[in-house]
Scaffold this active site. Structure first.
Site, PDB file in Angstrom:
ATOM      1  CE  LYS A 152       6.140  16.713  -2.722  1.00  0.00           C
ATOM      2  NZ  LYS A 152       5.414  16.453  -1.480  1.00  0.00           N
ATOM      3  CD1 TRP A 207       7.656   1.588   9.010  1.00  0.00           C
ATOM      4  CD2 TRP A 207       7.050   0.643   7.076  1.00  0.00           C
ATOM      5  NE1 TRP A 207       8.119   2.379   7.994  1.00  0.00           N
ATOM      6  CE2 TRP A 207       7.766   1.824   6.797  1.00  0.00           C
ATOM      7  CE3 TRP A 207       6.564  -0.120   6.019  1.00  0.00           C
ATOM      8  CZ2 TRP A 207       8.014   2.263   5.496  1.00  0.00           C
ATOM      9  CZ3 TRP A 207       6.805   0.314   4.727  1.00  0.00           C
ATOM     10  CH2 TRP A 207       7.524   1.498   4.471  1.00  0.00           C
ATOM     11  N   PRO A 227       0.826  -1.209   0.000  1.00  0.00           N
ATOM     12  CG  PRO A 227       0.092  -0.943   2.194  1.00  0.00           C
ATOM     13  CD  PRO A 227       0.819  -1.901   1.290  1.00  0.00           C
ATOM     14  CE  LYS A 252      15.513  10.392  -2.230  1.00  0.00           C
ATOM     15  NZ  LYS A 252      15.773  10.204  -0.796  1.00  0.00           N
ATOM     16  CG  ASP A 304       0.650   2.683   4.833  1.00  0.00           C
ATOM     17  OD1 ASP A 304      -0.032   2.378   5.829  1.00  0.00           O
ATOM     18  OD2 ASP A 304       1.874   2.793   4.852  1.00  0.00           O
ATOM     19  CD  GLN A 313       8.734   0.315   0.937  1.00  0.00           C
ATOM     20  OE1 GLN A 313       8.380  -0.202   1.983  1.00  0.00           O
ATOM     21  NE2 GLN A 313       8.615   1.611   0.719  1.00  0.00           N
ATOM     22  CD1 TRP A 361       4.423  -3.930   3.385  1.00  0.00           C
ATOM     23  CD2 TRP A 361       4.885  -4.484   1.278  1.00  0.00           C
ATOM     24  NE1 TRP A 361       3.369  -4.664   2.909  1.00  0.00           N
ATOM     25  CE2 TRP A 361       3.630  -5.015   1.612  1.00  0.00           C
ATOM     26  CE3 TRP A 361       5.395  -4.698  -0.009  1.00  0.00           C
ATOM     27  CZ2 TRP A 361       2.874  -5.754   0.707  1.00  0.00           C
ATOM     28  CZ3 TRP A 361       4.640  -5.419  -0.910  1.00  0.00           C
ATOM     29  CH2 TRP A 361       3.391  -5.946  -0.544  1.00  0.00           C
TER      30      TRP A 361
END
Length: 1042
Positions: free
Chosen positions: A600, A524, A47, A597, A86, A560, A564
RNA sequence: GGGGUCAUAGCUCAGUUGGUUAGAGCGCAGCACUGAUAAUGCUGAGGUCGGAGGUUCGAAUCCUCCUGAUCCCA
């Protein structure tokens, strides 16, 4: 039946039309429903936390998820994919705080109130989910958005509770201190993100202390004359809670001036003249006991503290090499203490001041008390020295207060007790890339520490623990269970804070009132619990049937690993289940064109919509799948996407458009009985079909093996082969304008291209679902309700494979390329016919298709030459692969030895399979035909080009007839140019008047047929003429449309 | 500070168990083709495979160290 398709395609409009059609006819649902009884292939959607706009990196992961789900569906599996969101967590809270213009728990609880705050959190998440839905749909990621699981849904939370209760019942959920960066003024912990803010760290000067810890009952055989250990601390206020002293077992320690410090630090601690009387290893010191610096804090019975313990992290870079352990105020200390059974004391309250447990310091702010503590040590003779020490410390970004590390009661999951189980489970997981298994992930598991589960926040799954004043703890597994205990029905409430906080129960043990403990849980855990929670297991009716476990496939970005990928494994291992996934694809990151990378703050983020609305989803997807390894980080820019689009997708489309144009003109019918069987078709067709079949095999095994790049590369090659070789060589076969051309040949070509394009649309379906579906339906004359995504993956047709023919064609194409190179070298245009080409092949080579080579090179004859000695010289090259192991370092002598051999003689021997001998140093060595490779060196008057053993030699001799044919072809080309320049349609017939070109009159018939002229008259026409330069001679031509 | 991954042509990337001529596309240069044509093809230039050691008859490939990028953890 077929309708013309323009070569220019508006991909964006086409995709939007496909989307609308899929939606209208429920194609996605149909693709699952029609395989209701098929073997499931299980996919879990990790998610995304929908607390912001979806970025390109999200599209990246979603594309790889979709790729394999679509593929496995076409392979005949039932692939249900439920979307998930999530929804909880700190980032959501921070966002709401920002939008409210508030910050901190005081304002959340005091100004806004928890009820309003969590309501706003939920609202904030819902607002972003809409954007996620639209991107998800637009990129063609098929996932069931309508049945999505939401981690804030009551059935989801109840399942999470149930899972926690299973762990609690096994004693795997416990409370302990957690050491966190803490602002005593604000009373809040700071997250690592907050610590990362610029300006948080700045220098502070503190009064550090070298403290004597007198040894108790130490064996002189070990410690010699030493009476005390020396530890150094920059935080004397933690000495009251000292619990042990850590040494590095590998480091050498020394006795000097009656105390023990690391040998390397004797001079810096005790002075240059300190005399070392004994040394020992740190391991020898382990177990020594000492007198605690302060004994204000009572030790519980059975406490086993104030001894030396081993710890690898101890260094001799500063201090004394012996580290004071205060488990409540240092995370490493806490872990060392836990490992070695040291006690924990915490005389510091949430306000950062000493509690009444230490009367002489009660109420004093800890850092301010350092000096008084050092005074007290000095008075007791326990202080070796004290000194100002300046170092960088973190500060609260709100109030600039220096942070302290403070032990706060927290809830943990005992994952470390199941470390071995997790490591074993990891062995059974198929990782892509494989290095993750024993690298990043394996290391992480091997160093596993217990999972700090609780968060003192608001918007999350509430920790389902109720506790009474007598400290009896009850874990609740569902709202129904809670209702029973509470004696009121709370099954309908929103289980979030603050509602749930208001529900109290009589303690099952003592009947006193128990209230819920404050924390919510780590998000998590929410995501790790999704295999069971997404179906509301076990509370939701039927959930045991809809439960799919484990997943065949999951895919997320590499970060992750500790997210996750870990939480899934940890949660389900704690539940006693097998590994929750079988195959993982761990993706690299998308970075900008400079390798930076995307963030913003850098302003280098590419909004997926910028690409989707200009190039479309297929272009973006195809770039992703074809650009490189999924697990490498990838630089994205509009240029690279355009390139991928042009290279393969537009070439594919052009070929498709070419087919549709002529299939429509010719009224081609794929079921025409006159179409020859595949095996009966010309070599070019059989070659193309063989290439198709080989590609199919490569794509299938690439996708089965979680290697999408290999699959995409194979498709790229096929598209190129079909467009730039098959269609190019077959163009005339599609025209059908030449009278008397055999209809079967044209039908063969059309049927072959039709088959290739149709199967290609199936192979492309998982990669570029829009283009694939659009072409598939046109090519198969399908209805709007039909779709390539409802079709099955193309079956194998091993009969099409013709390795020999592919090898022949490969040689043919290599020779063609060599011949062109010869022409380029000699400066002879392809338009100019030549009498002959000689080709020489490598021993054992497949035979080229000589007529094709002749046509491509525009030569009258291609001769397979056996004796090229006149134009070429042999070169013999050792085959190191066979000779290396046999000759060892003598292979270095081969080069010199071979130079002395008679090339022609050896070549003759080798070709007959005979062996020959060569002098290596003082030894004669026999070499067989497999030990050498024959190559050619150019020599002589021919235009010769070679590559390895393959050679093409063009006979450059030009006769007058050859010249005239060349000029005729030149004339044809220039007349064609004129046709186009004067705006004639390709099918328009013309009449020609021509002067100054009599020397090519023998070719007038050919010229007429090529330029669709009904007549050529060798005299001036009327009106304006056009000059044509034929190798310096000017001809005049008049064209008239008929 | 610790660990993982990566480093190959100007750019973006392939390179299967080590084999002596390291490939593709883009870009660049030249040429060709002209019934998919503001399309396409061919040819060419361009690389001491980040650096330094080592193992080996032989290293882009295996090992060690260094440098840089990046991710995770502290």
């Amino acid at each position: 039946m077929f309708r013309p398709v323009p070569p220019e395609v508006d991909l964006v409009a086409m995709e939007e039309a496909e989307l609308a059609r899929w939606r209208e006819h429920g194609i996605f649902q149909a693709s699952i429903d029609q395989r209701a009884d098929a073997t499931p292939w299980v996919f879990y959607e990790g998610p995304p936390s929908a607390n912001g706009r979806p970025g390109l990196h999200h599209v990246w992961a979603r594309s790889y998820k979709d790729l394999l789900c679509r593929f496995q569906t076409m392979r005949g599996h039932r692939v249900e994919r439920r979307a998930g969101w999530d929804t909880h967590g700190l980032p959501v809270e921070v966002q709401v705080e920002k939008s409210l213009g508030i910050s901190g728990k005081d304002q959340i609880e005091g100004t806004v109130g928890i009820a309003e705050f969590t309501r706003l959190c939920k609202e904030s998440v819902l607002q972003h989910v809409e954007e996620w839905r639209s991107v998800t749909e637009r990129i063609g990621y098929w996932v069931d958005l309508d049945r999505a699981y939401w981690t804030f849904d009551t059935p989801y939370i109840e399942s999470v509770w149930w899972q926690l209760k299973q762990m609690f019942d096994q004693g795997l959920l416990y409370e302990d201190l957690k050491v966190i960066p803490y602002c005593p003024r604000c009373g809040t912990a700071l997250s690592s993100h907050e610590l990362g803010q610029p300006g948080v760290y700045s220098d502070e000067t503190e009064e550090s202390a070298y403290v004597l810890l007198p040894l108790v009952d130490a064996d002189p055989n070990i410690v010699g004359t030493a009476t005390a250990l020396v530890v150094w601390t920059t935080t004397p206020w933690t000495l009251l809670s000292n619990a042990g002293a850590a040494v590095n077992p590998e480091v050498t320690y020394a006795v000097a001036n009656g105390v023990i410090v690391a040998e390397a630090l004797v001079a810096s601690v005790l002075g240059e003249d300190a005399e070392i009387t004994k040394t020992m290893r740190g391991a020898d010191l382990v177990g020594l006991r000492y007198e605690r610096p302060f004994d204000d804090l009572p030790a519980a019975a059975g406490t086993d503290g104030w001894r030396v313990v081993p710890a690898d992290y101890v260094t001799t870079e500063d201090g004394t090499g012996i580290v004071h352990q205060s488990p409540a105020f240092g995370e490493i200390d806490r872990q060392v203490a836990k490992l070695h059974g040291l006690p924990t004391f915490n005389p510091v309250g949430p306000d950062g001041r000493f509690t009444n447990e230490v009367p002489w310091l009660e109420g004093r702010e800890v850092r301010e008390a350092n000096s008084a503590i050092n005074d007290a040590l000095e008075a007791k003779g326990r202080l070796l020295k004290r000194m100002a020490y300046t170092h960088a410390l973190p500060h609260c970004w709100r109030c600039s207060t220096t942070l302290i590390y403070w032990g706060k009661p927290s809830w943990y999951l005992a994952t470390s007790t199941l470390k071995e189980t997790m490591l074993n489970a990891n062995e059974g997981i198929d990782w892509h890339p494989a290095s993750i298994q024993h690298g990043r992930f394996g290391d992480w598991l091997a160093n596993n520490v217990d999972w700090a589960l609780s968060r003192d926040r608001y918007w999350g799954t509430p920790l389902p623990i109720w506790r009474c004043d007598a400290n009896h703890v009850t874990c609740i597994g569902s709202l129904a269970e809670l209702s029973t205990l509470a004696g009121i029905d709370v099954t309908g409430i929103d289980p979030h804070r603050p509602n749930i906080d208001a529900v109290t129960i009589p303690c099952p043990t003592c009947s006193e009132t128990a209230t819920r403990v404050a924390p919510v849980i780590d998000v998590w855990f929410d995501s790790g619990a999704m295999p069971l929670a997404q179906v509301g297991y076990p509370h939701v009716a039927g959930s045991e049937n809809s439960l799919q476990y484990p997943a065949d496939y999951i895919s997320e970005a590499i970060d992750q690993t500790r997210g996750w990928f870990y939480s899934l494994l940890a949660v389900n291992t704690l539940l006693g289940r097998e590994a929750p996934y079988r195959h993982v694809m761990s993706l690299g990151h998308i970075v900008d064109a400079d390798g930076k990378k995307m963030s913003k703050s850098q302003g280098n983020v590419i909004d997926p919509w910028e690409i989707l609305s200009t190039r479309g989803a297929d272009a973006l997807r195809w770039w992703m799948f074809s650009q490189g390894s999924p697990w490498a980080s990838s630089r994205v820019s509009f240029d690279v996407i355009d390139n991928a689009l042009r290279m393969t997708l537009l070439t594919w489309w052009n070929t498709y458009s070419f087919f549709m144009t002529y299939a429509s003109l010719n009224g081609f019918d794929p079921s025409d009985p006159r179409i020859p069987a595949e095996a009966e078709r010309p070599a070019l067709d059989r070659w193309a079909l063989s290439r198709l079949e080989a590609t199919k095999t490569a794509v299938t095994s690439g996708l089965e093996g979680y290697e999408p790049l290999g699959a995409a590369s194979a498709i790229e090659r096929l598209v190129d082969d079909v467009s730039n070789w098959y269609v190019r060589r077959s163009r005339r076969r599609f025209w059908r304008t030449e009278a008397g051309a055999p209809v079967e040949d044209s039908l063969s070509a059309q049927a072959t291209l039709h088959t290739i394009l149709l199967e290609l649309s199936l192979l492309m379906a998982p990669f570029t679902p829009f283009l694939a579906d659009s072409t598939y339906r046109e090519l198969s004359n399908a209805r709007a309700t039909d779709s390539v995504h409802l079709a099955n993956w193309p079956g194998e047709a091993p009969g099409r494979i013709d390795d020999a023919l592919e090898a022949q064609m490969a040689v043919t194409r290599r020779l063609t390329s060599l011949g062109r190179s010869s022409r380029a070298d000699a400066g002879v245009k392809v338009r100019q016919p030549l009498a002959r080409a000689l080709v020489f092949l490598a021993p054992g080579s497949a035979l080229p298709l000589l007529d094709v080579v002749a046509e491509e090179l525009n030569v009258d004859a291609v001769e397979l030459a056996s004796d090229l000695a006149a134009v070429l010289r042999y070169e013999i090259v050792p085959n190191f692969k066979t000779l290396g192991p046999r000759l060892g370092d003598r292979v270095q002598l081969l080069r010199a030895a071979f130079a002395t051999l008679d090339g022609a003689e050896v070549a003759a021997a080798v070709e007959q399979g005979a062996s020959f001998s060569v002098q290596l140093g003082d030894e004669l060595v026999d070499l067989g035909p497999n030990d050498v490779e024959l190559r050619m060196k150019s020599e002589g008057a021919y235009a010769v080009t070679r590559d390895g053993a393959e050679v093409v030699a063009l006979d450059l001799t030009l006769t007058d007839p050859l010249r005239r044919r060349g000029l005729a072809r030149d004339l044809i080309r220039q007349i064609q140019d004129l046709r186009k320049a004067t705006g004639l349609e390709v099918s328009d017939r013309i009449a020609i008047w021509l002067t100054g070109a009599d020397y090519v009159s023998e070719h007038f018939e050919l010229i007429a047929s090529e330029v669709l002229a009904e007549a050529i008259t060798a005299s001036p026409g009327t009106g304006a003429s056009s000059p044509i330069d034929l190798d310096g001679r000017i001809a005049e031509v008049w064209i008239e449309k008929r």
